[in-house]
Design an enzyme around this catalytic site. Structure first.
Site, PDB file in Angstrom:
ATOM      1  CE  LYS A 105      -4.103  -2.001   2.159  1.00 33.28           C
ATOM      2  NZ  LYS A 105      -5.000  -1.977   3.336  1.00 33.28           N
ATOM      3  NE  ARG A 106       7.374   0.222   1.179  1.00 32.78           N
ATOM      4  CZ  ARG A 106       7.352  -1.078   1.427  1.00 32.78           C
ATOM      5  NH1 ARG A 106       6.387  -1.587   2.151  1.00 32.78           N
ATOM      6  NH2 ARG A 106       8.288  -1.875   0.942  1.00 32.78           N
TER       7      ARG A 106
END
Length: 492
Positions: A255-256
């Site tokens: 997700k980063r």
């Protein structure tokens, strides 16, 4: 067909369909279609605490959105169903008993606390943490007595302690594993539910899966699964482990790095054909030059031999570029059908749309078709078409200052527009030609301040198309307001 090709995609419904999972599903789908085989969808939902019906719904929805239709599985059925693992528990119990009766598996009564303590001790002494076989040589009678007494237990597979297990991988080639580094892994939990490796092998064998195509994070599972196939007396499938997908920083995609689920990309305005095309190129290539493929071309050209062993890097900018190409290739009718809901969601168009608003909104959206990379950019591109007034951005303000050099010209422009009866592309163009000839000025000298006044921006699609869609009343009002902002009054 010399071999019945059957492949499967078996997601766990504990969240969204991840980009990595979607790529795995795509490779299985393409291989099945290329080989005239069967693509099976199986839901591995034995993780009762994390699996949800909503996740199942989203996974099915995302696969359909990508166009990855399955031949057997949920909503379709098939002769090897059911296709949810929680509906196959009787089969797992049967196979577990088969292994126990033949001495290939055994009951283990070691508590989780005891196992954790042994694990910590092994790590403290620099040894590989693995089950030490405490319960391995218990007799079946002793084990049955302890089970009757109510002791909690798991079931472990009894693995060979010597020799090697070989994976003949269709992508990576031959991989050899020493059996003495593998531990007797758990087949079933204390509550009787199967563990991943056990259920996956039982199902793959029962469903006659010929090729297991999955991510290379499963390589460590494969020697254990091969030994389980052998213990069950089942033929081995072919294995093919596809490379991991990394972010730009060369770490595992997460997700980063931005959106990682198929649903998120759908919500952001990506086209399924663009995402499918891009995912196909993550670890596979037909040649060094071709990047755009239709679904039919992907099916025709896909081969496991062309899948790389090396990790693939996910490049959002390249995906956006590719999506922009696919947007431009859309037929006008399909493009408008996708664009109007985006404008409605942004609050720019009302819902429900009447025919006039639908036609006008479609024309507005089509003006910027060549400039979009994703559909969610659309509202920002066309926001100046909505509302009575606009606010000039800094670059537009600079363009408006050009009008101060020829105030009479712009007063005349405002007057002619106010009197123009045919406020169409053709009528506007003809009026502008006359005005330019009379004033002896270049087109840009007139159009740059005009564009700034009516759009609030220094750049826009063709000015005549913009003016026609804005209409006479708003165009004249905005031009007057823009000129007033630099001290030019349009009043007589």
């Amino acid at each position: 067909m010399a071999e019945d090709i059957r492949v499967r995609f078996a997601p766990s419904p504990t969240g969204h369909l991840h980009i990595g999972g979607a790529r795995t599903a795509l490779f299985n789908y393409l291989y099945a279609r290329r080989q005239n085989g069967v693509f099976v969808l199986r839901i591995e939902d034995t993780d009762a605490e994390r699996s949800t019906d909503e996740s199942v719904r989203m996974i099915l929805q995302d696969l359909k959105w990508l166009g990855l239709t399955w031949d057997e599985g949920p909503e379709v059925g098939g002769e090897y169903g059911p296709y949810f693992q929680t509906q196959r528990l009787d089969l797992y119990r049967e196979k577990l008993e088969f292994l126990l009766e033949r001495g290939h598996a055994y009951a283990c009564f070691c508590s989780s606390e005891t196992l954790e303590k042994k694990r910590e001790q092994a790590m403290a002494t620099g040894q590989q943490p693995k089950y030490d076989g405490t319960c391995r040589n218990l007799s079946r009678a002793d084990a049955q007595a302890r089970i009757k007494a109510g002791e909690a237990y798991v079931v472990r597979l009894k693995l060979p302690t010597e020799g090697t297990t070989i994976i003949d991988d269709r992508i990576r080639g031959k991989m050899v594993f020493e059996n003495n580094v593998l531990d007797d892994f758990v087949l079933a939990r204390t509550n009787g539910l199967p563990m991943y490796n056990f259920a996956a092998v039982v199902d793959d064998a029962a469903m006659k899966i010929s090729h297991v195509i999955r991510g290379d994070d499963h390589i460590s599972n494969t020697p254990r699964q091969i030994l389980l196939y052998q213990a069950l007396g089942e033929p081995l499938p072919a294995f093919a482990h596809v490379p991991m997908i990394l972010g730009a920083d060369k770490t595992r995609l997460s997700k980063r790095h931005g959106a990682t689920s198929v649903g998120a990309y759908a919500d952001e305005g990506y086209l399924p054909q663009a995402l499918t095309n891009y995912l196909a190129l993550l670890g596979w290539s037909f040649d060094d030059k071709t990047t755009l493929f239709t679904r039919e071309q992907l099916i025709d050209k896909f081969s496991l031999k062309k899948v790389s062993k090396n990790p693939a890097v996910f490049d959002p900018a390249k995906l956006q570029w590719m999506n922009g190409i696919y947007i431009r290739q859309l037929p006008a009718e399909e493009y408008v059908a996708r664009a109007l809901p985006v404008l409605i969601a942004a609050g720019l168009l009302p819902e429900p749309l009447d025919e006039a608003a639908r036609a006008w909104g479609g024309r507005v959206a089509l003006l910027v078709k060549e400039h979009l990379k994703i559909f969610t950019e659309l509202p920002a591109h066309v926001s100046y078409f909505f509302g009575e007034t606009v606010e000039l951005d800094e670059t537009a303000k600079e363009k408006m200052l050009l009008a101060k050099e020829r105030p009479d010209l712009f007063k005349s422009l405002h007057q002619k527009m106010s009197m123009l009866e045919s406020f169409t592309h053709k009528g506007l163009e003809e009026m502008m030609k006359v005005l330019l000839a009379e004033a002896q000025v270049k087109f840009g000298d007139l159009v740059h301040p005009l564009r700034a006044a009516v759009t609030g921006r220094a750049n826009s699609p063709g000015i005549f198309e913009v003016l026609e869609l804005l209409g006479k009343e708003r165009t004249v009002k905005r031009l007057a307001a823009g000129l007033a902002s630099v001290g030019i009054t349009t009043e007589n």
